[in-house]
Design an enzyme around this catalytic site. Structure first.
Site, PDB file in Angstrom:
ATOM      1  N   ASP A  95       3.163  -9.373 -13.031  1.00  0.00           N
ATOM      2  CA  ASP A  95       3.604  -9.944 -11.758  1.00  0.00           C
ATOM      3  C   ASP A  95       2.783 -11.192 -11.418  1.00  0.00           C
ATOM      4  O   ASP A  95       1.937 -11.175 -10.526  1.00  0.00           O
ATOM      5  CB  ASP A  95       3.475  -8.873 -10.671  1.00  0.00           C
ATOM      6  N   GLY A 194       4.391  -9.360   2.822  1.00  0.00           N
ATOM      7  CA  GLY A 194       4.173 -10.756   3.195  1.00  0.00           C
ATOM      8  C   GLY A 194       2.865 -11.302   2.637  1.00  0.00           C
ATOM      9  O   GLY A 194       2.619 -12.502   2.663  1.00  0.00           O
TER      10      GLY A 194
HETATM   11  N1  ARG Z   1       5.078  -6.520  -2.395  1.00  0.00           N
HETATM   12  C1  ARG Z   1       4.483  -6.828  -1.145  1.00  0.00           C
HETATM   13  C2  ARG Z   1       4.949  -8.171  -0.626  1.00  0.00           C
HETATM   14  O1  ARG Z   1       6.032  -8.533  -0.911  1.00  0.00           O
HETATM   15  C3  ARG Z   1       2.996  -6.688  -1.179  1.00  0.00           C
HETATM   16  C4  ARG Z   1       2.640  -5.299  -1.036  1.00  0.00           C
HETATM   17  C5  ARG Z   1       1.197  -5.060  -1.073  1.00  0.00           C
HETATM   18  N2  ARG Z   1       1.045  -3.792  -0.474  1.00  0.00           N
HETATM   19  C6  ARG Z   1      -0.086  -3.149  -0.331  1.00  0.00           C
HETATM   20  N3  ARG Z   1      -0.057  -2.021   0.302  1.00  0.00           N
HETATM   21  N4  ARG Z   1      -1.192  -3.620  -0.812  1.00  0.00           N
HETATM   22  O2  ARG Z   1       4.366  -8.832   0.186  1.00  0.00           O
END
Ligand code: ARG
Length: 251
Positions: A95, A194
């Site tokens: 990613d 975010g």
């Molecule tokens: N995929 C998420 C985004 O689009 C980030 C998630 C990170 N989450 C966490 N619990 N650390 O922003």
């Protein structure tokens, strides 16, 4: 992001995406400046196909999300290169995306408010406290982005701890060696929606290293659910090679 403090990591980038209905640029993801014309972010931030480069805006030197800050500068993206093996599932992997900042002007000007962050060396960051930052949700379920950049300090966990069944082991998404888990197991501090693509910056001597990129999590800041980051050290070769193939060198 929960607790707020001041950090001298100033390589933040806010990535905005054009909302086709509202015709306004909206907060989308985070990123980190690694060279005058190069930004790293998460590949999943760019998985909407077809990706329209003119719909992406990069903002550096920003602090307040909705206001024009003195040192804020906006750029267009000339190119976005998601890792060729990025997968959303089976398992979620690779990613990471490299963004080339468009040539308008001189690229990102470095000053007291904008500076690039170093790529990490191979030393394992487990046990270190690092800074995660972004404009993401301040709690799971709050549907609004943080008005000012927030940062939190989180410890990097070793993979064995992260892979325990009571933590993130044995679930839908395996924890790969190319990931970093960071967070306090009692919960309460984490990245959230975010914040994706934003930096997990670790102090290394007098510098900051970009150890991770916000990638995914199970909810936000829950007990025994640390945040999962792309381990940038696993991709330094790919970043350097991809940058070089596009005519950019990273000092
Ligand atoms: N995929 C998420 C985004 O689009 C980030 C998630 C990170 N989450 C966490 N619990 N650390 O922003």
């Amino acid at each position: 992001m929960k607790s707020l403090s001041q950090w001298s990591v100033i390589a933040w980038v806010e990535i905005q995406m054009l909302d086709p209905d509202k015709l306004t640029f909206e907060h989308h993801c985070g990123g980190a400046v690694i060279a005058e014309r190069l930004v790293l972010s998460a590949a999943h931030c760019f998985d909407k196909q077809p990706l329209q480069l003119e719909h992406i805006r990069l903002v550096v030197g920003e602090h307040r999300l909705k206001m024009q800050d003195k040192h804020e500068n906006r750029f267009l993206a000339e190119k976005v290169v998601p890792h060729p093996d990025f997968r959303k599932s089976g398992p979620h992997s690779n990613d990471i995306a490299l963004i080339v900042v468009s040539r308008s002007g001189h690229g990102v000007q470095f000053n007291s408010h904008v500076r690039p962050i170093c790529l990490p060396d191979a030393t394992d960051s487990a046990g270190r406290w690092c800074a995660v930052s972004g404009w993401g949700f301040q709690a799971e379920g709050t549907e609004s982005f943080a008005p000012v950049l927030r940062a939190a300090s989180v410890p990097v966990l070793d993979l064995a701890t992260c892979r325990k069944s009571q933590v993130l082991g044995g679930r839908q998404q395996p924890i790969l060696d190319s990931m970093i888990c960071a967070g306090v197991l009692s919960g309460g501090v984490d990245a959230c929606r975010g914040d994706s693509g934003g930096p997990l910056a670790c102090p290394a001597g007098a510098r900051w290293q970009l150890a991770g990129l916000v990638s995914w999590g199970a909810g936000c800041a829950r007990r025994q659910r640390p945040g999962v980051y792309t381990r940038v050290a696993s991709y330094v070769r790919w970043v350097l090679d991809t940058a070089a193939s596009l005519g950019h060198n990273i000092d």
